[in-house]
Design an enzyme around this catalytic site. Structure first.
Site, PDB file in Angstrom:
ATOM      1  N   LYS A  89      52.624   5.559 -93.163  1.00 42.56           N
ATOM      2  CA  LYS A  89      51.224   4.903 -92.639  1.00 42.56           C
ATOM      3  C   LYS A  89      49.985   4.205 -93.246  1.00 42.56           C
ATOM      4  O   LYS A  89      49.673   3.145 -93.041  1.00 42.56           O
ATOM      5  CB  LYS A  89      51.420   4.996 -90.692  1.00 42.56           C
ATOM      6  CG  LYS A  89      52.330   4.980 -90.176  1.00 42.56           C
ATOM      7  CD  LYS A  89      52.926   3.492 -90.469  1.00 42.56           C
ATOM      8  CE  LYS A  89      54.124   3.575 -88.995  1.00 42.56           C
ATOM      9  NZ  LYS A  89      55.308   2.430 -89.205  1.00 42.56           N
TER      10      LYS A  89
HETATM   11  N1  PMP Z   1      58.675   7.900 -87.641  1.00 40.76           N
HETATM   12  C1  PMP Z   1      57.521   7.951 -87.709  1.00 40.76           C
HETATM   13  C2  PMP Z   1      56.982   9.535 -86.578  1.00 40.76           C
HETATM   14  C3  PMP Z   1      56.453   6.515 -86.536  1.00 40.76           C
HETATM   15  O1  PMP Z   1      55.630   7.068 -86.598  1.00 40.76           O
HETATM   16  C4  PMP Z   1      56.936   5.725 -87.524  1.00 40.76           C
HETATM   17  C5  PMP Z   1      56.725   4.161 -86.985  1.00 40.76           C
HETATM   18  N2  PMP Z   1      56.564   4.051 -85.443  1.00 40.76           N
HETATM   19  C6  PMP Z   1      58.827   5.450 -87.901  1.00 40.76           C
HETATM   20  C7  PMP Z   1      59.031   6.850 -87.953  1.00 40.76           C
HETATM   21  C8  PMP Z   1      59.505   4.219 -88.395  1.00 40.76           C
HETATM   22  O2  PMP Z   1      58.631   3.425 -89.597  1.00 40.76           O
HETATM   23  P1  PMP Z   1      58.237   1.979 -89.229  1.00 40.76           P
HETATM   24  O3  PMP Z   1      57.342   1.958 -88.134  1.00 40.76           O
HETATM   25  O4  PMP Z   1      58.078   1.371 -90.415  1.00 40.76           O
HETATM   26  O5  PMP Z   1      59.629   1.165 -89.286  1.00 40.76           O
END
Ligand code: PMP
Length: 344
Positions: A48
């Protein structure tokens, strides 16, 4: 200014360029070679960081932010941490509406990073005024000059990975990647990375990972929102009870669903066998690879890249706590054969 010898202007210069690490032990019985893109090596310990920095810098370029302005977001924790980190360096206030499903550790961390945190109930619908979506929307209306990141409905989320994660993986595998396996929450990671990779080689297969209790896989198959798919589950950051516009479903070939229990055990197994202390969704992504191997999805020459989105330290009170695992009943179903297989 860029310095030499690993000396940096500030922590933000370390966002991205994470390592690709070969998985040697967990995958020894599988066909193909497996590499993990370990996003815990970002300074905020998750993927992130990429979207926080990219989206905030895009807002700056568009003249939407000046020092002292407020950045608002809904977050399961990781995005909040990254936004808080970027806000500190760039001089913004950070306000976060967080799901009550988030661990206490995550909430304490966000506060430590200077964010103002609103904890909202997890099991209400997205249009309920108490939901973290509605709380964030209301705060955005109330706070003058605020920018709402809105990661589930912001297509810059896809661009952040299109311009960083995708090119990095292409370069690191010297264009040899055949499969990408990634969890889908907002869908930004999988969509942006897939878009870049498929532009280089349309034959690359992209497999999304979804949770039981989430509507995403079914929507991918039918393009219809099926409320019956939705029920509470424990994995944070994976799957959804709505359809995010930050997911480009056309970039994803298939979805695999994983359980809370198997994903938790697989995350523990990654630590024990590969020495990689990663989060719950890394276990989910690796669990999907196990299931794909059970149906003989991969061939000897395949190069499979799996994204490990964050660090294990964020789950000490959950999957890395034996007490929590017992309370969920996650040890009950382990017979001796299974226990030996997962090396406890
Ligand atoms: N794993 C974790 C620990 C996350 O916080 C997130 C994001 N919500 C994701 C995977 C998934 O990534 P994305 O939001 O880019 O699909």
């Amino acid at each position: 200014m860029k310095y030499k010898n690993q000396v940096f202007d500030n922590v933000l210069d370390l966002v991205g360029n994470t390592p690709l690490i070969k998985l040697n032990n967990m995958t020894s019985d599988f066909k193909g070679k497996y590499f993990a893109k370990v996003e815990a090596f970002n300074p905020g310990h998750s993927s992130k960081d990429r979207i926080a920095l990219f989206i905030i810098e895009q807002a700056e370029k568009r003249g939407l932010l000046k020092p002292g302005d407020t950045i608002i977001e809904t977050t399961s924790g990781n995005t909040g941490f990254s936004i808080a980190m970027v806000s500190i360096i760039k001089g913004y206030d950070c306000v976060l509406a967080v799901s009550s499903k988030s661990s206490a550790d995550k909430i304490d961390m966000l506060k430590t990073m200077g964010a103002k945190v609103y904890v909202c109930p997890a099991h209400v619908s997205a249009d309920d005024p108490r939901s973290y979506y509605q709380v964030a929307k209301r705060l955005h209306e109330e706070i003058k000059g605020s920018v709402y990141i809105n990661q589930y409905f912001n297509e810059l989320n896809i661009d952040a990975h299109y311009y960083s994660t995708g090119p990095e993986i292409w370069k690191q595998t010297e264009g040899k990647i055949t499969h990408l396996v990634a969890c889908s929450g907002t869908g930004g990671t999988i969509s942006g990375t897939a878009k870049y990779l498929k532009e280089q080689n349309p034959a690359i297969k992209v497999i999304g990972v979804d949770a039981f209790g989430s509507v995403i896989k079914k929507y991918h198959e039918t393009r219809e929102f099926d409320e019956k798919e939705i029920y509470p589950y424990r994995i944070e950051g994976l799957g959804k009870n709505l359809i995010p516009s930050a997911t480009d479903f056309d970039q994803i070939d298939d979805f695999v669903k994983v359980t809370d229990e198997e994903s938790a055990h697989t995350a523990r197994q990654i630590a024990k066998t590969e020495g990689l202390f990663v989060g719950y969704t890394s276990g989910a992504a690796m669990q999907a690879i196990k299931q794909l191997n059970e149906v003989d999805q991969f061939k000897e020459n395949d190069i499979v890249v799996v994204i490990f989105p964050d660090h294990g330290s964020r789950y000490m009170s959950k999957i890395y706590s034996d007490k929590w695992m017992s309370e969920q009943g996650f040890f009950d179903s382990i017979n001796e054969v299974a226990a030996e297989k997962i090396q406890y």
